[in-house]
Design a protein around this motif. Structure first.
Motif, PDB file in Angstrom:
ATOM      1  N   LYS A   1     -23.571 -49.911 -23.100  1.00 57.62           N
ATOM      2  CA  LYS A   1     -23.698 -48.458 -23.055  1.00 57.62           C
ATOM      3  C   LYS A   1     -24.073 -48.080 -21.626  1.00 57.62           C
ATOM      4  O   LYS A   1     -25.171 -48.404 -21.162  1.00 57.62           O
ATOM      5  CB  LYS A   1     -24.784 -47.979 -24.022  1.00 57.62           C
ATOM      6  CG  LYS A   1     -24.447 -48.229 -25.470  1.00 57.62           C
ATOM      7  CD  LYS A   1     -25.560 -47.746 -26.368  1.00 57.62           C
ATOM      8  CE  LYS A   1     -25.274 -48.121 -27.804  1.00 57.62           C
ATOM      9  NZ  LYS A   1     -26.388 -47.790 -28.689  1.00 57.62           N
ATOM     10  N   PRO A   2     -23.165 -47.427 -20.910  1.00 56.14           N
ATOM     11  CA  PRO A   2     -23.471 -47.063 -19.524  1.00 56.14           C
ATOM     12  C   PRO A   2     -24.576 -46.007 -19.464  1.00 56.14           C
ATOM     13  O   PRO A   2     -24.711 -45.184 -20.363  1.00 56.14           O
ATOM     14  CB  PRO A   2     -22.152 -46.518 -18.992  1.00 56.14           C
ATOM     15  CG  PRO A   2     -21.381 -46.119 -20.194  1.00 56.14           C
ATOM     16  CD  PRO A   2     -21.837 -46.991 -21.315  1.00 56.14           C
ATOM     17  N   SER A   3     -25.343 -46.036 -18.377  1.00 49.74           N
ATOM     18  CA  SER A   3     -26.402 -45.052 -18.190  1.00 49.74           C
ATOM     19  C   SER A   3     -25.795 -43.710 -17.816  1.00 49.74           C
ATOM     20  O   SER A   3     -24.627 -43.612 -17.410  1.00 49.74           O
ATOM     21  CB  SER A   3     -27.357 -45.495 -17.080  1.00 49.74           C
ATOM     22  OG  SER A   3     -26.709 -45.411 -15.821  1.00 49.74           O
ATOM     23  N   LYS A   4     -26.586 -42.668 -17.940  1.00 52.26           N
ATOM     24  CA  LYS A   4     -26.138 -41.327 -17.569  1.00 52.26           C
ATOM     25  C   LYS A   4     -25.731 -41.304 -16.094  1.00 52.26           C
ATOM     26  O   LYS A   4     -24.718 -40.709 -15.730  1.00 52.26           O
ATOM     27  CB  LYS A   4     -27.258 -40.324 -17.842  1.00 52.26           C
ATOM     28  CG  LYS A   4     -26.893 -38.908 -17.527  1.00 52.26           C
ATOM     29  CD  LYS A   4     -28.049 -37.963 -17.836  1.00 52.26           C
ATOM     30  CE  LYS A   4     -27.688 -36.558 -17.422  1.00 52.26           C
ATOM     31  NZ  LYS A   4     -28.811 -35.626 -17.587  1.00 52.26           N
ATOM     32  N   THR A   5     -26.511 -41.972 -15.261  1.00 49.04           N
ATOM     33  CA  THR A   5     -26.224 -42.023 -13.816  1.00 49.04           C
ATOM     34  C   THR A   5     -24.862 -42.667 -13.559  1.00 49.04           C
ATOM     35  O   THR A   5     -24.078 -42.154 -12.759  1.00 49.04           O
ATOM     36  CB  THR A   5     -27.317 -42.827 -13.081  1.00 49.04           C
ATOM     37  OG1 THR A   5     -28.590 -42.277 -13.398  1.00 49.04           O
ATOM     38  CG2 THR A   5     -27.112 -42.814 -11.589  1.00 49.04           C
ATOM     39  N   LEU A   6     -24.579 -43.781 -14.217  1.00 51.46           N
ATOM     40  CA  LEU A   6     -23.299 -44.456 -14.036  1.00 51.46           C
ATOM     41  C   LEU A   6     -22.148 -43.578 -14.499  1.00 51.46           C
ATOM     42  O   LEU A   6     -21.115 -43.478 -13.842  1.00 51.46           O
ATOM     43  CB  LEU A   6     -23.285 -45.801 -14.770  1.00 51.46           C
ATOM     44  CG  LEU A   6     -22.008 -46.629 -14.647  1.00 51.46           C
ATOM     45  CD1 LEU A   6     -21.661 -46.929 -13.197  1.00 51.46           C
ATOM     46  CD2 LEU A   6     -22.122 -47.911 -15.441  1.00 51.46           C
ATOM     47  N   LYS A   7     -22.320 -42.925 -15.650  1.00 49.14           N
ATOM     48  CA  LYS A   7     -21.272 -42.028 -16.157  1.00 49.14           C
ATOM     49  C   LYS A   7     -20.987 -40.912 -15.155  1.00 49.14           C
ATOM     50  O   LYS A   7     -19.827 -40.575 -14.901  1.00 49.14           O
ATOM     51  CB  LYS A   7     -21.698 -41.407 -17.485  1.00 49.14           C
ATOM     52  CG  LYS A   7     -21.634 -42.353 -18.650  1.00 49.14           C
ATOM     53  CD  LYS A   7     -22.041 -41.612 -19.913  1.00 49.14           C
ATOM     54  CE  LYS A   7     -22.211 -42.495 -21.087  1.00 49.14           C
ATOM     55  NZ  LYS A   7     -22.649 -41.773 -22.273  1.00 49.14           N
ATOM     56  N   GLU A   8     -22.057 -40.330 -14.593  1.00 49.69           N
ATOM     57  CA  GLU A   8     -21.879 -39.266 -13.615  1.00 49.69           C
ATOM     58  C   GLU A   8     -21.163 -39.771 -12.370  1.00 49.69           C
ATOM     59  O   GLU A   8     -20.287 -39.094 -11.821  1.00 49.69           O
ATOM     60  CB  GLU A   8     -23.229 -38.655 -13.244  1.00 49.69           C
ATOM     61  CG  GLU A   8     -23.846 -37.850 -14.369  1.00 49.69           C
ATOM     62  CD  GLU A   8     -25.278 -37.428 -14.094  1.00 49.69           C
ATOM     63  OE1 GLU A   8     -25.855 -37.856 -13.047  1.00 49.69           O
ATOM     64  OE2 GLU A   8     -25.842 -36.684 -14.913  1.00 49.69           O
ATOM     65  N   ASP A   9     -21.526 -40.970 -11.893  1.00 52.47           N
ATOM     66  CA  ASP A   9     -20.885 -41.533 -10.710  1.00 52.47           C
ATOM     67  C   ASP A   9     -19.402 -41.818 -10.947  1.00 52.47           C
ATOM     68  O   ASP A   9     -18.580 -41.675 -10.037  1.00 52.47           O
ATOM     69  CB  ASP A   9     -21.595 -42.822 -10.280  1.00 52.47           C
ATOM     70  CG  ASP A   9     -22.970 -42.562  -9.668  1.00 52.47           C
ATOM     71  OD1 ASP A   9     -23.273 -41.399  -9.345  1.00 52.47           O
ATOM     72  OD2 ASP A   9     -23.740 -43.538  -9.541  1.00 52.47           O
ATOM     73  N   LEU A  10     -19.047 -42.208 -12.160  1.00 55.11           N
ATOM     74  CA  LEU A  10     -17.644 -42.487 -12.482  1.00 55.11           C
ATOM     75  C   LEU A  10     -16.807 -41.212 -12.520  1.00 55.11           C
ATOM     76  O   LEU A  10     -15.606 -41.263 -12.294  1.00 55.11           O
ATOM     77  CB  LEU A  10     -17.531 -43.222 -13.829  1.00 55.11           C
ATOM     78  CG  LEU A  10     -18.043 -44.641 -13.847  1.00 55.11           C
ATOM     79  CD1 LEU A  10     -18.023 -45.187 -15.274  1.00 55.11           C
ATOM     80  CD2 LEU A  10     -17.230 -45.533 -12.935  1.00 55.11           C
ATOM     81  N   ASN A  11     -17.435 -40.102 -12.806  1.00 56.46           N
ATOM     82  CA  ASN A  11     -16.710 -38.844 -12.920  1.00 56.46           C
ATOM     83  C   ASN A  11     -16.716 -38.017 -11.642  1.00 56.46           C
ATOM     84  O   ASN A  11     -16.333 -36.861 -11.664  1.00 56.46           O
ATOM     85  CB  ASN A  11     -17.277 -38.013 -14.080  1.00 56.46           C
ATOM     86  CG  ASN A  11     -16.953 -38.648 -15.414  1.00 56.46           C
ATOM     87  OD1 ASN A  11     -15.829 -39.078 -15.632  1.00 56.46           O
ATOM     88  ND2 ASN A  11     -17.930 -38.721 -16.290  1.00 56.46           N
ATOM     89  N   LYS A  12     -17.142 -38.583 -10.542  1.00 57.13           N
ATOM     90  CA  LYS A  12     -17.142 -37.865  -9.251  1.00 57.13           C
ATOM     91  C   LYS A  12     -15.777 -37.903  -8.623  1.00 57.13           C
ATOM     92  O   LYS A  12     -15.000 -38.758  -8.784  1.00 57.13           O
ATOM     93  CB  LYS A  12     -18.181 -38.449  -8.294  1.00 57.13           C
ATOM     94  CG  LYS A  12     -19.572 -38.069  -8.696  1.00 57.13           C
ATOM     95  CD  LYS A  12     -20.545 -38.585  -7.662  1.00 57.13           C
ATOM     96  CE  LYS A  12     -21.961 -38.216  -8.049  1.00 57.13           C
ATOM     97  NZ  LYS A  12     -22.939 -38.712  -7.119  1.00 57.13           N
TER      98      LYS A  12
ATOM     99  N   GLY B   1     -30.282 -47.318 -14.322  1.00 60.53           N
ATOM    100  CA  GLY B   1     -29.254 -46.772 -13.450  1.00 60.53           C
ATOM    101  C   GLY B   1     -27.888 -47.392 -13.670  1.00 60.53           C
ATOM    102  O   GLY B   1     -26.909 -46.978 -13.061  1.00 60.53           O
ATOM    103  N   PHE B   2     -27.796 -48.401 -14.514  1.00 54.37           N
ATOM    104  CA  PHE B   2     -26.517 -49.066 -14.784  1.00 54.37           C
ATOM    105  C   PHE B   2     -26.141 -48.949 -16.252  1.00 54.37           C
ATOM    106  O   PHE B   2     -25.093 -48.424 -16.590  1.00 54.37           O
ATOM    107  CB  PHE B   2     -26.573 -50.541 -14.352  1.00 54.37           C
ATOM    108  CG  PHE B   2     -25.248 -51.231 -14.427  1.00 54.37           C
ATOM    109  CD1 PHE B   2     -24.231 -50.922 -13.541  1.00 54.37           C
ATOM    110  CD2 PHE B   2     -25.007 -52.192 -15.396  1.00 54.37           C
ATOM    111  CE1 PHE B   2     -22.997 -51.552 -13.623  1.00 54.37           C
ATOM    112  CE2 PHE B   2     -23.784 -52.827 -15.479  1.00 54.37           C
ATOM    113  CZ  PHE B   2     -22.778 -52.509 -14.590  1.00 54.37           C
ATOM    114  N   GLY B   3     -26.992 -49.458 -17.149  1.00 55.85           N
ATOM    115  CA  GLY B   3     -26.711 -49.353 -18.573  1.00 55.85           C
ATOM    116  C   GLY B   3     -27.414 -50.431 -19.367  1.00 55.85           C
ATOM    117  O   GLY B   3     -28.230 -51.184 -18.835  1.00 55.85           O
ATOM    118  N   ASN B   4     -27.092 -50.476 -20.667  1.00 48.40           N
ATOM    119  CA  ASN B   4     -27.718 -51.427 -21.581  1.00 48.40           C
ATOM    120  C   ASN B   4     -26.677 -52.345 -22.209  1.00 48.40           C
ATOM    121  O   ASN B   4     -25.604 -51.875 -22.607  1.00 48.40           O
ATOM    122  CB  ASN B   4     -28.432 -50.690 -22.718  1.00 48.40           C
ATOM    123  CG  ASN B   4     -29.528 -49.790 -22.229  1.00 48.40           C
ATOM    124  OD1 ASN B   4     -30.056 -49.954 -21.135  1.00 48.40           O
ATOM    125  ND2 ASN B   4     -29.887 -48.816 -23.037  1.00 48.40           N
TER     126      ASN B   4
END
Length: 91
Positions: A80-91, A46-49
């Protein structure tokens, strides 16, 4: 946010003392650092690698006199941010 701010927020949200929160944050960072030094990938769901990568040697240019210089190979850390983090940043 710096490390002190992070410790304060963790202490407040976890409802623990600042000293306890500081110990947890310090230990967590030490474990992440140790894992990266050993070549392991640190995956936080949920955060990244976090991963250690090698940057290849290359030829660069000295900005002062425009001469060519050799830049040696080096190791670095990539996140590398997770998909969830990327989506949250683009809200």
């Amino acid at each position: 946010m710096n490390k002190a701010d992070l410790i304060n927020v963790v202490a407040e949200r976890a409802e623990v003392s600042r000293r306890d929160a500081e110990a947890v944050v310090e230990k967590m960072l030490a474990v992440i650092k140790e894992s990266l030094v050993n070549g392991e990938v640190v995956k936080l769901s949920g955060f990244g690698n976090f991963e250690k990568k090698v940057r290849a040697a290359r030829t660069g240019t000295n900005p002062a006199d425009r001469s060519k210089i050799e830049i040696p190979e080096r190791q670095t850390i990539v996140f590398k941010p997770s998909k969830t983090l990327k989506e949250d940043l683009n809200k």
